[in-house]
Design an enzyme around this catalytic site. Sequence first.
Site, short mmCIF file in Angstrom:
data_model
loop_
_atom_site.label_atom_id
_atom_site.label_comp_id
_atom_site.label_asym_id
_atom_site.label_seq_id
_atom_site.Cartn_x
_atom_site.Cartn_y
_atom_site.Cartn_z
N GLU A 108 -89.41 -4.66 -28.70
CA GLU A 108 -89.69 -5.04 -30.05
C GLU A 108 -91.37 -5.21 -30.21
O GLU A 108 -91.98 -4.91 -31.03
CB GLU A 108 -89.16 -6.38 -30.89
CG GLU A 108 -87.72 -6.22 -31.23
CD GLU A 108 -87.35 -5.18 -32.04
OE1 GLU A 108 -88.21 -4.77 -33.04
OE2 GLU A 108 -86.34 -4.57 -31.94
N TYR A 157 -90.37 -10.17 -39.15
CA TYR A 157 -89.71 -8.95 -38.79
C TYR A 157 -89.24 -8.97 -37.32
O TYR A 157 -88.09 -9.21 -37.24
CB TYR A 157 -90.63 -7.69 -38.92
CG TYR A 157 -89.58 -6.42 -38.10
CD1 TYR A 157 -88.48 -6.24 -38.37
CD2 TYR A 157 -90.25 -6.30 -36.68
CE1 TYR A 157 -87.83 -5.32 -37.42
CE2 TYR A 157 -89.63 -5.46 -35.99
CZ TYR A 157 -88.31 -5.12 -36.45
OH TYR A 157 -87.50 -3.82 -35.35
N ASP A 210 -87.89 -4.04 -41.74
CA ASP A 210 -89.11 -3.14 -41.08
C ASP A 210 -89.14 -2.05 -41.99
O ASP A 210 -88.92 -2.02 -43.07
CB ASP A 210 -88.63 -2.71 -39.83
CG ASP A 210 -87.87 -1.62 -39.78
OD1 ASP A 210 -86.90 -1.56 -40.81
OD2 ASP A 210 -87.86 -0.81 -39.04
N CYS A 263 -83.49 9.13 -43.17
CA CYS A 263 -84.22 8.86 -44.44
C CYS A 263 -85.93 8.48 -44.08
O CYS A 263 -86.29 7.52 -44.14
CB CYS A 263 -83.65 7.60 -44.93
SG CYS A 263 -84.17 7.25 -46.90
N CYS A 317 -77.09 12.36 -44.75
CA CYS A 317 -77.13 10.92 -44.93
C CYS A 317 -75.86 10.30 -45.59
O CYS A 317 -75.12 11.12 -46.41
CB CYS A 317 -78.27 10.51 -46.15
SG CYS A 317 -78.36 8.78 -46.46
#
Length: 317
Positions: A60, A143, A161, A216, A226
């Site tokens: 992260e 986040y 995010d 996306c 999608c």
Amino acid sequence: MTVPTMPPKSPKSPHSVNGPVGDTPGEPLHTPVIDWFDEHARDLPWRRPEAGPWGVMVSEFMLQQTPVSRVLPVYEQWLARWPRPADLAQEAPGEAVRAWGRLGYPRRALRLHGAAVAITERHGGDVPTDHAQLLALPGIGEYTAAAVASFAYGQRHAVLDTNVRRVLARAVTGVQYPPNATTAAERKLARALLPQDERTAARWAAASMELGALVCTAKNETCHRCPIAAQCAWQLAGKPEHDGPPRRGQTYAGTDRQVRGKLLAVLREARGPVPQAVLDRVWHEPVQRARALDGLVADGLVEPLPGGLYRLPLTRS
DNA sequence: GAGGCGTGGGC
DNA sequence: TGCCCAAGCCT
């Protein structure tokens, strides 16, 4: 600023599986997205069970503003060298900066080192499970705290995010892009869409991020792949292009940032202290050069030594 | 809350 | 070629 116009709502479903969703009823988005994720999720090392909470946390930090492809090799080396927080904590911070390589934003390396020290000192060497304790660590914001709690520990948090924000902006709000900065309305929406079940919520967090990263996307989105295109408000509205003020861009060429990068690159490659004269060669303009070097020292990324020598920091700042 | 903070790849 | 973008955080 104009308020994004909501497209016409589809008929309300009897009762949402999402639980109480206030003014955002509709078919649950998470089921098709999670099904899609089960099929299409990338096999990334920090998603494997053996990564553990520390692996998730390291990933992260590295993924903050840096693409997956560039993180992968550094992540592997990092975990091999420092498999536990305590291993990193006993190193000099400059070693973290050096191992960070060219991932960019090297203050993240310093903060990750600082987080490892704090985990070792305050949490017995284990990445904390509690959201508030995660948030208190250097380099961990809203986040990242939610991401670690969700991905490493399976907890139920809104993980907001840039990918998820874009997915929600399109699928729910019907606009091409989310606002520049995260708004209270976005947080509220993300919480409303969170599945009640903890495991499902954690799955949804990872799945919605992956959808934003692979399908996306900011540009050249592939709506035909999608899983929620048929319910997507933006799609149903005819995919109107972003209007309003231009989205904030980043400048780089000729900035202090560029000079800092050049200075730090020299120091990363050097084994020992580097004379000022060597650093002087990275940038022609002396005022900006000095300002950049001072900034690096102020940030704790560079340690000045007597005699006009500089090196990556050996001691905690 | 607007700006600063690296780096490189894709179009 | 430039410009845009990439799992943000901190002040």
